[in-house]
Scaffold this active site. Sequence first.
Site, PDB file in Angstrom:
ATOM      1  CE  LYS A  33     118.906 118.802  48.078  1.00  0.00           C
ATOM      2  NZ  LYS A  33     119.663 117.575  47.801  1.00  0.00           N
ATOM      3  CE1 TYR A 260     103.997 136.062  23.000  1.00  0.00           C
ATOM      4  CE2 TYR A 260     104.200 135.088  25.184  1.00  0.00           C
ATOM      5  CZ  TYR A 260     104.384 136.146  24.326  1.00  0.00           C
ATOM      6  OH  TYR A 260     104.936 137.304  24.796  1.00  0.00           O
TER       7      TYR A 260
HETATM    8  C1  LIG Z   1     118.960 116.663  48.652  1.00  0.00           C
HETATM    9  C2  LIG Z   1     119.637 115.659  49.481  1.00  0.00           C
HETATM   10  C3  LIG Z   1     119.009 115.141  50.635  1.00  0.00           C
HETATM   11  C4  LIG Z   1     117.577 115.425  50.977  1.00  0.00           C
HETATM   12  O1  LIG Z   1     116.751 114.599  50.184  1.00  0.00           O
HETATM   13  P1  LIG Z   1     115.183 114.472  50.433  1.00  0.00           P
HETATM   14  O2  LIG Z   1     114.806 113.307  49.601  1.00  0.00           O
HETATM   15  O3  LIG Z   1     114.557 115.739  49.980  1.00  0.00           O
HETATM   16  O4  LIG Z   1     114.975 114.230  51.886  1.00  0.00           O
HETATM   17  C5  LIG Z   1     119.749 114.299  51.434  1.00  0.00           C
HETATM   18  N1  LIG Z   1     121.026 113.960  51.127  1.00  0.00           N
HETATM   19  C6  LIG Z   1     121.633 114.403  50.018  1.00  0.00           C
HETATM   20  C7  LIG Z   1     123.034 113.976  49.722  1.00  0.00           C
HETATM   21  C8  LIG Z   1     120.959 115.251  49.152  1.00  0.00           C
HETATM   22  O5  LIG Z   1     121.579 115.677  48.039  1.00  0.00           O
END
Ligand SMILES: *Cc1c(COP(=O)(O)O)cnc(C)c1O
Length: 359
Positions: A33, A260
Site C-alpha cells: 500500500k 522563507y
Molecule cells: C499496513 C498494514 C499492515 C502492514 O503493517 P507493517 O507494520 O508495515 O508490517 C498489515 N495489516 C494491516 C491491516 C495494515 O493496515
Amino acid sequence: MRVRKDINSANLEHNLKMIKKLSKNSEIMAVVKADAYGHNIKKMTTLLSQLNVNHFAVATLSEALIVRQLNKNASILILGYVDISDLNIVKENDLCLTLIDYEYAKMVSVAQVVVKAQIKVNTGMNRAGENFDNYDKIKCMYNLPFINTIGIYSHLGASDSLKEDDTIYTKLQIERYDNLLRCLKADQIDVGITHIQASYGLLNYPNLSYDFVRIGIILYGLLSSGEHEVLSKVSLKPVLSLKSKIVSIKEIKANARVSYSNSFISKRTMKVATVSIGYADGISRSLSNSNFQVLINDKLCSVVGNICMDQFCVDVSHLSNVSLFDDVILFDDNYTIYHMSKCAQTIVNDTLSSLNIRE
Ligand SMILES: *Cc1c(COP(=O)(O)O)cnc(C)c1O
C-alpha cells in the site's frame, strides 16, 4: 535528475529470506500500500513477483488494480474500505474485499455482485472490523448471499511495544481471535485463511502460526523507529535510498537571512548550499531548522532555515571540498531514514509513505 531514488533488489531479497525464516509455516502476504511505502508499487510488485511472492495486500481498490495489472495470478487483498458502487471492478479483477463490519457486509450482499471477501474482526484496536464478541453477526457474515468468504483476520494495535501492559493487551487480542476461530470451527464453519500479524506481530510474537503474515515495513528493511526494541533480532537491509544534489553554493555574511520567513539568521560568515528537493517531494516541512542533517562527501551537513516546496539549504561551511552538483544523501543503506524520521518527530512509515519524488 534533481532527485534519485534507488531500489536495492538484493536487499529486498535478503529481507524476504529473513522474514521467511522467521515466519516458518506462515505464507507471506506482501503489503504494498501507499506506493509500496514510497518505494514505487509497480517496481516492488514486479520485483516481489520475480521473487515468487504471490500474495499481496493493499489499502485501496486503485492500488489493487496496479498490482493486478502486473501479476495476473496473485491473490490481492484490499485491507481498507471499498465503495459499494465499485464491487463490479472487484469482481472483474478477482480481488479480495475486506468485510470491515457486519453493516458493510450486508450492503455488499444486497448489491448482488459475487465477490471474494475476508472478514475483519475487531479484537481490541477498535478501528475496523466486526467486534469479536458479536459472534452471531460474524457467523452470519459467512453465510451472506453473493459473498464468497475465504478468510477471517484481525490486526494488533500495539504489537510494536514490549512494555508489559502492551504485551498483555496484545496477548488478549490474540486470545480473542483464537477463541472466535475455535467457536466457529465448533459450529462447523470453514473459517478459511487466518492471519493477525503484521511486521511487529511477527518480530515480537514469532511463535504464532496462522496461514499468513501481512508484512509491510520490514520487507523494506526497516523498523518503524530506530529506537524500537524487538524480540526477534533479524538482520534487515534498507531497500530504498534517496539522493539529491547541490544546485547552488553561496557565501553569506553574519546576520544574513536564509530561506522563507527569516527563520534562520547567520551568526558568522557561512557557506550555504541549496539542495534540489523539498516538502512537495516529501521532505517534511517540520524538518525546518531542526537537527536534520544530510551527507555530502561523507560529511554531515545541517539544514538551515525553512524547508521550501522544492528545495532547502544546508550549512557546508565545514567542508573543505564541496562543488556544484555534489551528491546529497538524505538516506541510504548506512545512513538510515531513522534520523530523518526522528527529526521530523514521526515514524519511518510516515516518512516513507509521504515521499512524492519528482525526478
Ligand atoms: C499496513 C498494514 C499492515 C502492514 O503493517 P507493517 O507494520 O508495515 O508490517 C498489515 N495489516 C494491516 C491491516 C495494515 O493496515
